[in-house]
Design a protein around this motif. Structure first.
Motif, short mmCIF file in Angstrom:
data_model
loop_
_atom_site.label_atom_id
_atom_site.label_comp_id
_atom_site.label_asym_id
_atom_site.label_seq_id
_atom_site.Cartn_x
_atom_site.Cartn_y
_atom_site.Cartn_z
N SER A 91 14.45 -37.30 11.74
CA SER A 91 14.00 -38.66 11.99
C SER A 91 12.86 -38.69 13.01
CB SER A 91 15.17 -39.52 12.49
OG SER A 91 16.17 -39.65 11.51
N TYR A 92 13.00 -37.91 14.08
CA TYR A 92 11.98 -37.91 15.12
C TYR A 92 10.69 -37.20 14.67
CZ TYR A 92 15.43 -39.68 18.44
OH TYR A 92 16.35 -40.46 19.09
N MET A 93 10.83 -36.30 13.71
CA MET A 93 9.63 -35.65 13.17
C MET A 93 8.70 -36.68 12.54
SD MET A 93 11.25 -32.20 11.45
CE MET A 93 9.79 -31.83 10.50
N LYS A 94 9.28 -37.68 11.91
CA LYS A 94 8.46 -38.71 11.26
C LYS A 94 7.66 -39.53 12.27
CE LYS A 94 11.70 -39.17 7.40
NZ LYS A 94 12.65 -40.07 6.67
N SER A 95 8.22 -39.72 13.46
CA SER A 95 7.51 -40.48 14.49
C SER A 95 6.63 -39.58 15.37
CB SER A 95 8.50 -41.23 15.37
OG SER A 95 9.41 -40.33 15.99
N LYS A 96 6.64 -38.26 15.07
CA LYS A 96 5.77 -37.29 15.75
C LYS A 96 5.99 -37.28 17.27
CE LYS A 96 2.23 -37.53 12.16
NZ LYS A 96 0.81 -37.81 11.84
N THR A 97 7.25 -37.30 17.68
CA THR A 97 7.56 -37.26 19.11
C THR A 97 8.26 -35.97 19.53
OG1 THR A 97 9.60 -38.50 18.62
CG2 THR A 97 7.70 -39.77 19.40
N VAL A 98 8.37 -35.01 18.62
CA VAL A 98 9.02 -33.74 18.95
C VAL A 98 7.98 -32.75 19.47
CG1 VAL A 98 10.40 -31.81 18.10
CG2 VAL A 98 10.75 -34.10 17.15
N ASP A 99 8.20 -32.22 20.66
CA ASP A 99 7.36 -31.15 21.21
C ASP A 99 8.00 -29.82 20.79
OD1 ASP A 99 6.06 -29.21 22.69
OD2 ASP A 99 6.02 -30.38 24.54
N HIS A 104 10.70 -40.89 25.34
CA HIS A 104 10.93 -40.74 23.90
C HIS A 104 10.63 -39.33 23.42
CE1 HIS A 104 6.97 -42.25 24.82
NE2 HIS A 104 6.50 -41.93 23.64
N VAL A 105 9.70 -38.65 24.08
CA VAL A 105 9.41 -37.25 23.74
C VAL A 105 10.54 -36.35 24.25
CG1 VAL A 105 7.80 -35.31 24.05
CG2 VAL A 105 6.93 -37.65 23.79
N ALA A 106 11.07 -36.68 25.43
CA ALA A 106 12.19 -35.90 25.99
C ALA A 106 13.41 -35.96 25.07
CB ALA A 106 12.54 -36.42 27.38
N ILE A 107 13.73 -37.15 24.59
CA ILE A 107 14.90 -37.32 23.73
C ILE A 107 14.71 -36.59 22.40
CG2 ILE A 107 16.21 -39.01 22.37
CD1 ILE A 107 15.78 -40.99 24.70
#
Length: 274
Positions: free
Chosen positions: A68-76, A195-198
């Protein structure tokens, strides 16, 4: 009846875990111990089996959240892999030590951990972010696609590896995802945008849970009969939690979680001592 309750516990663990970046184990472990031993629905349950169940569940939680977070591009991804290099060996050591813990000792130590986590959640919003780790570490930049704001954060790799080794150890020992510890550290110490941390935390939880699960499967700690009902509930819950994370402010849930963790911690310590 116990299987229906396990599905519900998995669903709630997935929602809360993905929404705040916890991984869900802090909800699943005490809830499963309660219905299993206190209510007597699963009389053959042991701390080892609960931890084994929890770490397998976290694969589903971590995967669903990460997708899910990959779609919002918030995963480091780079940071997630670095953190995983530290946490992976820690989970193996924690899983090995877990096999020698009896129920009273598990309740006591787990209760202490829950209270520490509640305190971390309580004070994290009142602590000023530290600049030292960013100044002396590898800096990175994140540009928010929604508002175009640029965020600079960073960390010394040696410290990140050490910190995540300790968090991985707690994860392997108690069956928690580690997000409840690493998310505040990422925000306060490394200046990650929340949001990136989560999102990055859930990616790391997913990777660590694979190693953690393999360790507990090898040690024979996974009760598959009770684990299978939890997995679909946790997966669906994590998808819902990640979706809610994009829409809701999680402050109210964090406040509620602090209270729950404190009460669960006190109860667990009481059972461990008496």
């Amino acid at each position: 009846m116990e299987y229906i309750l396990l599905v519900i516990i998995g669903l709630c663990s997935g929602i809360i875990g993905a929404l705040i970046g916890l991984g869900g184990g802090v909800i699943l472990v005490p809830a499963t111990l309660f219905i299993g031993l206190t209510l007597g629905m699963i009389p053959d349950l042991t701390p080892q089996k609960v931890v084994g169940l929890s770490v397998v569940m976290m694969i589903a939680t971590g995967l669903a959240s990460t997708l899910s977070y990959m779609k919002s591009k918030t995963v480091d991804y780079k940071s997630g892999f670095i953190f995983f290099i530290g946490s992976g060996p820690g989970t193996i050591l924690g899983a090995y030590i877990n096999k020698g813990i009896d129920l009273p000792s598990f309740n006591l130590y787990f209760g202490i951990l829950l209270i520490i986590l509640a305190i971390i959640l309580l004070i994290r919003d009142h602590i000023k972010p530290l600049q030292w780790f960013v100044k002396h570490g590898k800096k990175q930049t994140f540009i928010d696609s929604k508002d175009g704001k640029s965020y600079e954060y960073g960390y010394p790799i040696w410290f990140a590896l050490f910190l995540n080794f300790m968090i991985g150890f707690a994860s392997g020992l108690f069956g928690i995802g580690g997000g409840s510890m690493i998310v505040p550290a990422m925000i306060i110490l490394f200046l990650f945008p929340p949001h990136v941390a989560i999102a990055t935390s859930m990616f790391m939880v997913f990777l660590s849970s694979i190693v953690n699960s393999a360790s507990h499967i090898y040690l024979g700690h996974v009760p598959w009969l009770y684990t299978i009902p939890v997995i679909p509930g946790a997966y669906i819950g994590a998808k819902l939690g990640a979706a809610l994370n994009k829409r809701l402010k999680s402050n109210t849930l964090v406040i509620l979680l602090r209270i729950i963790l404190l009460l669960l911690g006190i109860r667990s310590i009481y059972e461990g001592l008496f």
